[in-house]
Design an enzyme around this catalytic site. Structure first.
Site, PDB file in Angstrom:
ATOM      1  N   ASN A   1      87.565  21.309 136.132  1.00  0.00           N
ATOM      2  CA  ASN A   1      88.690  21.125 136.147  1.00  0.00           C
ATOM      3  C   ASN A   1      89.083  19.825 136.109  1.00  0.00           C
ATOM      4  O   ASN A   1      89.211  19.111 137.061  1.00  0.00           O
ATOM      5  CB  ASN A   1      89.830  21.883 137.301  1.00  0.00           C
ATOM      6  CG  ASN A   1      90.815  21.997 137.270  1.00  0.00           C
ATOM      7  OD1 ASN A   1      92.264  20.955 136.132  1.00  0.00           O
ATOM      8  ND2 ASN A   1      92.258  23.209 137.447  1.00  0.00           N
TER       9      ASN A   1
ATOM     10  N   HIS B   1      97.344  35.290 145.656  1.00  0.00           N
ATOM     11  CA  HIS B   1      97.509  34.294 145.747  1.00  0.00           C
ATOM     12  C   HIS B   1      99.190  33.999 146.509  1.00  0.00           C
ATOM     13  O   HIS B   1     100.013  33.926 145.470  1.00  0.00           O
ATOM     14  CB  HIS B   1      97.783  33.386 145.668  1.00  0.00           C
ATOM     15  CG  HIS B   1      95.965  32.172 145.442  1.00  0.00           C
ATOM     16  ND1 HIS B   1      95.144  31.246 144.442  1.00  0.00           N
ATOM     17  CD2 HIS B   1      94.341  33.475 145.546  1.00  0.00           C
ATOM     18  CE1 HIS B   1      94.187  31.465 144.571  1.00  0.00           C
ATOM     19  NE2 HIS B   1      93.411  32.852 145.136  1.00  0.00           N
TER      20      HIS B   1
ATOM     21  N   ASP C   1      93.373  28.642 152.956  1.00  0.00           N
ATOM     22  CA  ASP C   1      92.570  27.698 152.699  1.00  0.00           C
ATOM     23  C   ASP C   1      93.183  25.908 153.191  1.00  0.00           C
ATOM     24  O   ASP C   1      94.100  25.734 152.940  1.00  0.00           O
ATOM     25  CB  ASP C   1      92.700  27.622 150.790  1.00  0.00           C
ATOM     26  CG  ASP C   1      91.809  26.972 150.109  1.00  0.00           C
ATOM     27  OD1 ASP C   1      90.924  26.440 151.059  1.00  0.00           O
ATOM     28  OD2 ASP C   1      91.852  26.480 148.893  1.00  0.00           O
TER      29      ASP C   1
ATOM     30  N   GLU D   1      89.093  29.444 154.682  1.00  0.00           N
ATOM     31  CA  GLU D   1      88.002  28.206 153.564  1.00  0.00           C
ATOM     32  C   GLU D   1      88.494  27.481 153.718  1.00  0.00           C
ATOM     33  O   GLU D   1      89.403  26.188 154.148  1.00  0.00           O
ATOM     34  CB  GLU D   1      88.710  29.033 152.185  1.00  0.00           C
ATOM     35  CG  GLU D   1      88.107  28.403 150.718  1.00  0.00           C
ATOM     36  CD  GLU D   1      88.660  29.183 150.053  1.00  0.00           C
ATOM     37  OE1 GLU D   1      88.374  28.764 148.897  1.00  0.00           O
ATOM     38  OE2 GLU D   1      89.683  29.879 149.875  1.00  0.00           O
ATOM     39  N   ASP D   2      86.741  26.867 153.616  1.00  0.00           N
ATOM     40  CA  ASP D   2      86.739  25.094 153.202  1.00  0.00           C
ATOM     41  C   ASP D   2      88.010  24.218 153.927  1.00  0.00           C
ATOM     42  O   ASP D   2      88.701  23.133 154.000  1.00  0.00           O
ATOM     43  CB  ASP D   2      88.064  24.812 151.821  1.00  0.00           C
ATOM     44  CG  ASP D   2      86.590  25.064 150.834  1.00  0.00           C
ATOM     45  OD1 ASP D   2      85.938  25.372 150.811  1.00  0.00           O
ATOM     46  OD2 ASP D   2      86.887  25.370 149.295  1.00  0.00           O
TER      47      ASP D   2
ATOM     48  N   GLU E   1      83.181  26.336 147.230  1.00  0.00           N
ATOM     49  CA  GLU E   1      83.816  25.857 145.773  1.00  0.00           C
ATOM     50  C   GLU E   1      83.313  24.495 145.013  1.00  0.00           C
ATOM     51  O   GLU E   1      84.032  25.072 143.994  1.00  0.00           O
ATOM     52  CB  GLU E   1      85.440  26.728 145.643  1.00  0.00           C
ATOM     53  CG  GLU E   1      86.690  25.417 145.870  1.00  0.00           C
ATOM     54  CD  GLU E   1      88.122  25.894 146.047  1.00  0.00           C
ATOM     55  OE1 GLU E   1      88.878  24.605 145.242  1.00  0.00           O
ATOM     56  OE2 GLU E   1      88.287  26.686 146.623  1.00  0.00           O
TER      57      GLU E   1
ATOM     58  N   HIS F   1      84.661  32.195 143.643  1.00  0.00           N
ATOM     59  CA  HIS F   1      85.584  31.506 143.802  1.00  0.00           C
ATOM     60  C   HIS F   1      86.525  31.998 142.539  1.00  0.00           C
ATOM     61  O   HIS F   1      85.055  32.074 140.623  1.00  0.00           O
ATOM     62  CB  HIS F   1      85.490  29.830 143.194  1.00  0.00           C
ATOM     63  CG  HIS F   1      86.550  28.622 142.732  1.00  0.00           C
ATOM     64  ND1 HIS F   1      87.624  28.491 143.530  1.00  0.00           N
ATOM     65  CD2 HIS F   1      86.729  27.736 142.009  1.00  0.00           C
ATOM     66  CE1 HIS F   1      88.702  27.938 143.628  1.00  0.00           C
ATOM     67  NE2 HIS F   1      87.704  27.133 142.556  1.00  0.00           N
TER      68      HIS F   1
ATOM     69  N   ASP G   1      91.295  28.047 137.045  1.00  0.00           N
ATOM     70  CA  ASP G   1      90.673  27.248 135.828  1.00  0.00           C
ATOM     71  C   ASP G   1      88.908  28.074 135.931  1.00  0.00           C
ATOM     72  O   ASP G   1      87.974  27.198 135.021  1.00  0.00           O
ATOM     73  CB  ASP G   1      90.231  25.678 136.698  1.00  0.00           C
ATOM     74  CG  ASP G   1      89.862  25.487 138.023  1.00  0.00           C
ATOM     75  OD1 ASP G   1      89.533  27.239 138.970  1.00  0.00           O
ATOM     76  OD2 ASP G   1      90.120  25.349 138.644  1.00  0.00           O
TER      77      ASP G   1
ATOM     78  N   GLU H   1      88.119  35.977 144.113  1.00  0.00           N
ATOM     79  CA  GLU H   1      89.221  35.355 144.410  1.00  0.00           C
ATOM     80  C   GLU H   1      89.530  36.034 142.914  1.00  0.00           C
ATOM     81  O   GLU H   1      89.183  36.388 142.080  1.00  0.00           O
ATOM     82  CB  GLU H   1      89.236  34.049 144.610  1.00  0.00           C
ATOM     83  CG  GLU H   1      90.701  33.732 143.841  1.00  0.00           C
ATOM     84  CD  GLU H   1      90.846  31.725 144.742  1.00  0.00           C
ATOM     85  OE1 GLU H   1      91.372  31.424 144.741  1.00  0.00           O
ATOM     86  OE2 GLU H   1      89.049  31.435 144.554  1.00  0.00           O
TER      87      GLU H   1
END
Length: 409
Positions: free
Chosen positions: A37, A122, A217, A243-244, A269, A319, A323, A346
């Site tokens: 991306n 989401h 996230d 997440e992250d 990711e 992930h 994208d 996801e």
């Protein structure tokens, strides 16, 4: 079975995708996803100018040998461009092998370990009523696990909130990369975010009860101690994962987070090799591996990474945003179905134009995905349709703090 052609196809239905199509002397074709991306043309050039000439005449069945050759022979290893290019080749070769065998790919990976693949959707909103409506819409679509993202008072635009306007004037329900000549600038304030978010999850739990798996996230925006504070504050709301929570290039930073919270952690990711996880997995500092097949060297590399994680009771959370093309998504689903240590997948639904270009056999029913039973990946590229949508420059946004400092988006 010799490779006689390898074509790099860049197309932009809904968003930009890089697809590699490999053809053998038996007339079998395989597809691989090389989409990165905001840097798509870098991978397209790497494939077209440096990798394709190395593939012609090679035995398409020798997948491991091709992977090691492309990784080691370049000398300059790793990195997202290299690993996305290798992934495109690897997945295309697995597609060919499974088609030659007359089987869906997951059968060559050991067969199914489950009947379906749990997916999460989401949900987002600028305020609680809008967020609740989004959660209900996703539940109506069949999702049984929900990622929750929300606007923050005092911040103009926040990652993952689909309803807020973007720089190109469009909602980004399924694609935050905006078709603008330069990346859009957004603002950020971590302290405001940390004050606001626990109340959001308290309200969501109050509305939807304790059983619904909820995910969030952090998108790399916190320092380790800030991430630890958030993880601890969210413990009463029983998240499936956070997440992250912090940029994890410094793998040791997760030790500090782990010391302070029992909220499960998902990372990776933006990782692209097993080396990015070595400390995290060995010391059990995370609970879910978040890498994409497309960005981590393909099925060959991801299977090895997830087998390594399985030794430490760490599960997959591959992930799967938009994208990742339908080719990359299908590769993930075949792997999900086969591995033992699957966690969750996801799933963001692609737009109608993308579905016109990529004909897919995977299904989503009652919260579960399945790759289907067609030989290979189960995805075919309509090249005539792809040609209607030429590449368009597009960039993800970036953040600045209130004092103008560039920050993680």
């Amino acid at each position: 079975m010799k490779i006689v052609a390898a074509d790099v196809i860049v197309s932009s239905p809904d968003r930009n995708f890089v697809t590699l199509k490999i053809t053998t002397d038996d007339g079998i074709t395989g597809l691989g996803d090389g989409t990165l991306n905001g840097r798509e043309l870098s991978v397209a050039s790497y494939l077209r100018d440096h990798v394709v000439p190395l593939l012609i005449g090679r035995d398409a069945h020798r997948i491991e040998d091709a992977w090691q050759f492309l990784y080691r022979s370049a000398y300059w290893r790793r990195g997202p461009v290299t690993m996305a290019a290798i992934a495109a080749v690897d997945v295309a070769l697995w597609d060919i092998k499974a088609k030659a065998a007359g089987m869906p790919l997951y059968q060559l990976l050991g067969g199914a370990s489950r009947t379906g693949i749990m997916a999460y959707g989401h949900a987002s909103g600028r305020d609680l009523p809008e967020l609740f409506d989004s959660i209900r819409r996703h539940l109506d679509l069949g999702f049984r696990s929900i990622r929750v993202q929300t606007s923050v008072p005092g911040i103009n635009a926040v990652y993952g909130v689909a309803a807020q306007p973007s720089a190109d004037g469009k909602r980004y329900d399924y694609e935050p990369a905006q078709r603008t000549p330069l990346p859009a600038e957004e603002d950020w304030d971590t302290r405001s975010y940390l004050r606001h978010l626990p109340g959001v999850f308290e309200a969501v739990r109050g509305e939807f009860g304790p059983e619904l798996p909820l995910l969030h996230d952090g998108h790399h925006r916190m320092t380790p101690i800030q991430a630890a504070k958030l993880g601890k504050a969210l413990e009463p709301y029983d998240l499936f994962w956070l997440e992250d929570c912090t940029p994890a290039e410094n793998q040791e930073a997760l030790r500090l987070v782990r010391q302070h919270t029992t909220t499960p952690l998902a990372i990776g990711e933006i990782f692209n090799t097993v080396w990015d996880y070595q400390t995290l997995i060995r010391e059990q500092l995370i609970d879910y591996v978040r890498s994409a097949v497309t960005h981590t060297g393909g099925i060959t590399a991801m299977r090895k990474l997830l087998d390594f994680a399985a030794q430490y009771q760490i599960k997959s959370g591959i992930h799967g945003p938009t994208d990742i093309s339908p080719v990359g998504m299908a590769a993930a689903l075949h792997l999900d179905l086969a591995i033992h240590n699957f966690g969750i997948q996801e799933f963001m639904q692609h737009g109608a134009l993308t579905n016109e270009v990529f004909r897919q056999s995977f299904t989503f029913t009652d919260g579960y995905l399945h790759p289907g039973e067609q030989p290979g990946l189960g995805v075919e590229l309509d090249e005539e349709a792809a040609a209607k949508f030429p590449y368009v420059p597009a960039y993800l946004p970036f953040n600045r703090l209130q004092d103008g400092t560039v920050h993680d988006w």
